[in-house]
Design a protein around this motif. Structure first.
Motif, PDB file in Angstrom:
ATOM      1  N   GLU A 261       0.828  -1.209   0.000  1.00  0.00           N
ATOM      2  CA  GLU A 261       0.000   0.000   0.000  1.00  0.00           C
ATOM      3  C   GLU A 261       0.864   1.262   0.000  1.00  0.00           C
ATOM      4  O   GLU A 261       0.517   2.253  -0.640  1.00  0.00           O
ATOM      5  CB  GLU A 261      -0.963  -0.035   1.182  1.00  0.00           C
ATOM      6  CG  GLU A 261      -2.043  -1.097   0.990  1.00  0.00           C
ATOM      7  CD  GLU A 261      -2.985  -1.261   2.176  1.00  0.00           C
ATOM      8  OE1 GLU A 261      -2.806  -0.564   3.196  1.00  0.00           O
ATOM      9  OE2 GLU A 261      -3.906  -2.100   2.076  1.00  0.00           O
ATOM     10  N   LYS A 262       2.012   1.223   0.675  1.00  0.00           N
ATOM     11  CA  LYS A 262       2.942   2.362   0.677  1.00  0.00           C
ATOM     12  C   LYS A 262       3.521   2.566  -0.725  1.00  0.00           C
ATOM     13  O   LYS A 262       3.604   3.692  -1.215  1.00  0.00           O
ATOM     14  CB  LYS A 262       4.058   2.116   1.699  1.00  0.00           C
ATOM     15  CG  LYS A 262       5.123   3.168   1.724  1.00  0.00           C
ATOM     16  CD  LYS A 262       4.597   4.467   2.272  1.00  0.00           C
ATOM     17  CE  LYS A 262       5.736   5.461   2.403  1.00  0.00           C
ATOM     18  NZ  LYS A 262       5.288   6.805   2.669  1.00  0.00           N
ATOM     19  N   LEU A 263       3.899   1.466  -1.390  1.00  0.00           N
ATOM     20  CA  LEU A 263       4.412   1.565  -2.755  1.00  0.00           C
ATOM     21  C   LEU A 263       3.338   2.091  -3.700  1.00  0.00           C
ATOM     22  O   LEU A 263       3.625   2.882  -4.600  1.00  0.00           O
ATOM     23  CB  LEU A 263       4.929   0.203  -3.226  1.00  0.00           C
ATOM     24  CG  LEU A 263       6.198  -0.299  -2.536  1.00  0.00           C
ATOM     25  CD1 LEU A 263       6.489  -1.739  -2.923  1.00  0.00           C
ATOM     26  CD2 LEU A 263       7.382   0.593  -2.846  1.00  0.00           C
ATOM     27  N   GLN A 264       2.079   1.682  -3.472  1.00  0.00           N
ATOM     28  CA  GLN A 264       0.969   2.184  -4.282  1.00  0.00           C
ATOM     29  C   GLN A 264       0.845   3.705  -4.129  1.00  0.00           C
ATOM     30  O   GLN A 264       0.701   4.420  -5.116  1.00  0.00           O
ATOM     31  CB  GLN A 264      -0.333   1.509  -3.862  1.00  0.00           C
ATOM     32  CG  GLN A 264      -1.540   2.012  -4.621  1.00  0.00           C
ATOM     33  CD  GLN A 264      -2.848   1.529  -4.008  1.00  0.00           C
ATOM     34  OE1 GLN A 264      -2.997   1.506  -2.788  1.00  0.00           O
ATOM     35  NE2 GLN A 264      -3.775   1.142  -4.863  1.00  0.00           N
ATOM     36  N   GLU A 265       0.913   4.200  -2.902  1.00  0.00           N
ATOM     37  CA  GLU A 265       0.832   5.647  -2.660  1.00  0.00           C
ATOM     38  C   GLU A 265       1.961   6.394  -3.369  1.00  0.00           C
ATOM     39  O   GLU A 265       1.739   7.452  -3.966  1.00  0.00           O
ATOM     40  CB  GLU A 265       0.908   5.935  -1.159  1.00  0.00           C
ATOM     41  CG  GLU A 265      -0.311   5.526  -0.374  1.00  0.00           C
ATOM     42  CD  GLU A 265      -0.109   5.712   1.137  1.00  0.00           C
ATOM     43  OE1 GLU A 265       0.753   6.524   1.537  1.00  0.00           O
ATOM     44  OE2 GLU A 265      -0.810   5.034   1.907  1.00  0.00           O
ATOM     45  N   ILE A 266       3.175   5.845  -3.305  1.00  0.00           N
ATOM     46  CA  ILE A 266       4.325   6.488  -3.949  1.00  0.00           C
ATOM     47  C   ILE A 266       4.116   6.577  -5.452  1.00  0.00           C
ATOM     48  O   ILE A 266       4.316   7.634  -6.059  1.00  0.00           O
ATOM     49  CB  ILE A 266       5.627   5.731  -3.609  1.00  0.00           C
ATOM     50  CG1 ILE A 266       5.953   5.876  -2.121  1.00  0.00           C
ATOM     51  CG2 ILE A 266       6.788   6.220  -4.468  1.00  0.00           C
ATOM     52  CD1 ILE A 266       7.051   4.960  -1.615  1.00  0.00           C
ATOM     53  N   LEU A 267       3.683   5.480  -6.075  1.00  0.00           N
ATOM     54  CA  LEU A 267       3.459   5.485  -7.528  1.00  0.00           C
ATOM     55  C   LEU A 267       2.331   6.425  -7.918  1.00  0.00           C
ATOM     56  O   LEU A 267       2.411   7.109  -8.940  1.00  0.00           O
ATOM     57  CB  LEU A 267       3.182   4.071  -8.044  1.00  0.00           C
ATOM     58  CG  LEU A 267       4.335   3.069  -7.952  1.00  0.00           C
ATOM     59  CD1 LEU A 267       3.950   1.766  -8.633  1.00  0.00           C
ATOM     60  CD2 LEU A 267       5.617   3.611  -8.517  1.00  0.00           C
ATOM     61  N   GLU A 268       1.265   6.466  -7.110  1.00  0.00           N
ATOM     62  CA  GLU A 268       0.165   7.393  -7.398  1.00  0.00           C
ATOM     63  C   GLU A 268       0.645   8.839  -7.328  1.00  0.00           C
ATOM     64  O   GLU A 268       0.237   9.667  -8.140  1.00  0.00           O
ATOM     65  CB  GLU A 268      -0.999   7.146  -6.440  1.00  0.00           C
ATOM     66  CG  GLU A 268      -1.776   5.877  -6.750  1.00  0.00           C
ATOM     67  CD  GLU A 268      -2.876   5.580  -5.743  1.00  0.00           C
ATOM     68  OE1 GLU A 268      -2.902   6.194  -4.654  1.00  0.00           O
ATOM     69  OE2 GLU A 268      -3.722   4.710  -6.047  1.00  0.00           O
ATOM     70  N   GLN A 269       1.515   9.165  -6.367  1.00  0.00           N
ATOM     71  CA  GLN A 269       2.068  10.513  -6.269  1.00  0.00           C
ATOM     72  C   GLN A 269       2.920  10.841  -7.494  1.00  0.00           C
ATOM     73  O   GLN A 269       2.799  11.927  -8.073  1.00  0.00           O
ATOM     74  CB  GLN A 269       2.914  10.659  -5.005  1.00  0.00           C
ATOM     75  CG  GLN A 269       2.137  10.657  -3.714  1.00  0.00           C
ATOM     76  CD  GLN A 269       3.056  10.570  -2.492  1.00  0.00           C
ATOM     77  OE1 GLN A 269       4.267  10.430  -2.611  1.00  0.00           O
ATOM     78  NE2 GLN A 269       2.442  10.631  -1.319  1.00  0.00           N
ATOM     79  N   LEU A 270       3.792   9.911  -7.883  1.00  0.00           N
ATOM     80  CA  LEU A 270       4.649  10.147  -9.047  1.00  0.00           C
ATOM     81  C   LEU A 270       3.816  10.330 -10.305  1.00  0.00           C
ATOM     82  O   LEU A 270       4.117  11.191 -11.136  1.00  0.00           O
ATOM     83  CB  LEU A 270       5.626   8.979  -9.226  1.00  0.00           C
ATOM     84  CG  LEU A 270       6.700   8.825  -8.153  1.00  0.00           C
ATOM     85  CD1 LEU A 270       7.469   7.526  -8.350  1.00  0.00           C
ATOM     86  CD2 LEU A 270       7.642  10.013  -8.141  1.00  0.00           C
ATOM     87  N   GLN A 271       2.754   9.550 -10.446  1.00  0.00           N
ATOM     88  CA  GLN A 271       1.875   9.663 -11.609  1.00  0.00           C
ATOM     89  C   GLN A 271       1.145  10.995 -11.598  1.00  0.00           C
ATOM     90  O   GLN A 271       1.060  11.665 -12.624  1.00  0.00           O
ATOM     91  CB  GLN A 271       0.878   8.505 -11.604  1.00  0.00           C
ATOM     92  CG  GLN A 271      -0.091   8.516 -12.766  1.00  0.00           C
ATOM     93  CD  GLN A 271      -0.948   7.268 -12.790  1.00  0.00           C
ATOM     94  OE1 GLN A 271      -0.448   6.194 -13.096  1.00  0.00           O
ATOM     95  NE2 GLN A 271      -2.222   7.408 -12.465  1.00  0.00           N
ATOM     96  N   LYS A 272       0.630  11.389 -10.444  1.00  0.00           N
ATOM     97  CA  LYS A 272      -0.132  12.641 -10.336  1.00  0.00           C
ATOM     98  C   LYS A 272       0.762  13.855 -10.607  1.00  0.00           C
ATOM     99  O   LYS A 272       0.358  14.802 -11.271  1.00  0.00           O
ATOM    100  CB  LYS A 272      -0.740  12.736  -8.935  1.00  0.00           C
ATOM    101  CG  LYS A 272      -1.690  13.877  -8.743  1.00  0.00           C
ATOM    102  CD  LYS A 272      -2.336  13.792  -7.376  1.00  0.00           C
ATOM    103  CE  LYS A 272      -3.397  14.855  -7.223  1.00  0.00           C
ATOM    104  NZ  LYS A 272      -4.087  14.749  -5.941  1.00  0.00           N
ATOM    105  N   GLU A 273       1.999  13.798 -10.113  1.00  0.00           N
ATOM    106  CA  GLU A 273       2.933  14.916 -10.279  1.00  0.00           C
ATOM    107  C   GLU A 273       3.608  14.920 -11.645  1.00  0.00           C
ATOM    108  O   GLU A 273       4.331  15.854 -11.973  1.00  0.00           O
ATOM    109  CB  GLU A 273       4.006  14.858  -9.188  1.00  0.00           C
ATOM    110  CG  GLU A 273       3.453  15.047  -7.792  1.00  0.00           C
ATOM    111  CD  GLU A 273       4.462  14.688  -6.709  1.00  0.00           C
ATOM    112  OE1 GLU A 273       5.643  14.397  -7.034  1.00  0.00           O
ATOM    113  OE2 GLU A 273       4.072  14.689  -5.529  1.00  0.00           O
ATOM    114  N   GLN A 274       3.413  13.853 -12.435  1.00  0.00           N
ATOM    115  CA  GLN A 274       4.068  13.713 -13.743  1.00  0.00           C
ATOM    116  C   GLN A 274       5.588  13.904 -13.609  1.00  0.00           C
ATOM    117  O   GLN A 274       6.218  14.578 -14.426  1.00  0.00           O
ATOM    118  CB  GLN A 274       3.488  14.727 -14.744  1.00  0.00           C
ATOM    119  CG  GLN A 274       2.093  14.403 -15.219  1.00  0.00           C
ATOM    120  CD  GLN A 274       2.100  13.186 -16.131  1.00  0.00           C
ATOM    121  OE1 GLN A 274       2.851  13.118 -17.081  1.00  0.00           O
ATOM    122  NE2 GLN A 274       1.276  12.211 -15.816  1.00  0.00           N
TER     123      GLN A 274
END
Length: 195
Positions: free
Chosen positions: A62-75
């Motif tokens: 779940e922590k890795l999911q949050e990190i990837l979602e942040q990277l995707q959102k921030e482009q």
């Protein structure tokens, strides 16, 4: 009377009061991968695909999911990186084929480019570690696929594209070694012997 009012407050929706937080996991913003779209997802040329191996209830995943979602959102890496998620419980066969250890699962990111698995990041990870791993693989993609990707080697220089091919001459025999004729020696070769 106070107890009755308190109980009524639990069952009656009072405007202005926030509802208690839900314990259910929110839907992921990452593209979901399964056996049908896996090959297509990892086959993009000149793009790094990062897939989070997700297991509901696992804090590392779940922590890795949050990190990837942040990277995707921030482009953060623009179009050079695509992010996705594979539910390892629903797609056990695919997860096992990608070397996910379901018994000792502690979170895992897999990295793909041009249909090949480049590597994995296993276990608890923070954002700097994930970013460093992504940047390392991106640097490798530029070196592998971009012009001039061959490394520089001390003592060697690159020939021009129109340079003739060099002829290679056989090396001299080792001084002090004498050939010993044998019956099983390939034509044109002679084994050496100690003096």
């Amino acid at each position: 009377m106070f107890g009755g009012a308190l109980m009524a407050g639990l069952f009656i929706d009072i405007p202005g009061l926030a509802a208690p937080a839900s314990t259910a996991r929110e839907e992921s913003e990452l593209e979901q991968v399964d056996e049908k779209n896996f090959r297509e997802m990892i086959s993009a040329e000149h793009r790094l695909t990062v897939i989070n191996m997700m297991m509901d209830g696992n804090p590392d995943a779940e922590k890795l999911q949050e990190i990837l979602e942040q990277l995707q959102k921030e482009q953060t890496y623009g179009e050079k990186v695509a992010y996705a998620e594979l539910d390892v419980i629903e797609n056990t066969d695919l997860a096992t084929s990608q070397k996910v250890d379901l018994e000792e699962f502690a979170g895992q990111l897999d990295f793909y480019a041009a249909g090949y698995k480049l590597g994995s990041l296993r276990g608890p990870a923070d954002r700097p570690k994930v970013e460093a791993t992504i940047e390392r693989y991106l640097a490798g993609l530029v070196k592998r696929f971009g012009p001039g990707w061959l490394p520089e080697v001390d003592g060697m220089q690159r020939a021009a594209s129109d340079a003739p091919i060099l002829k290679v001459e056989p090396a001299d025999a080792v001084p002090g070694m004498k050939p010993i004729p044998r019956k099983d020696t390939p034509p044109g070769m002679q084994p050496a012997s100690q003096p």
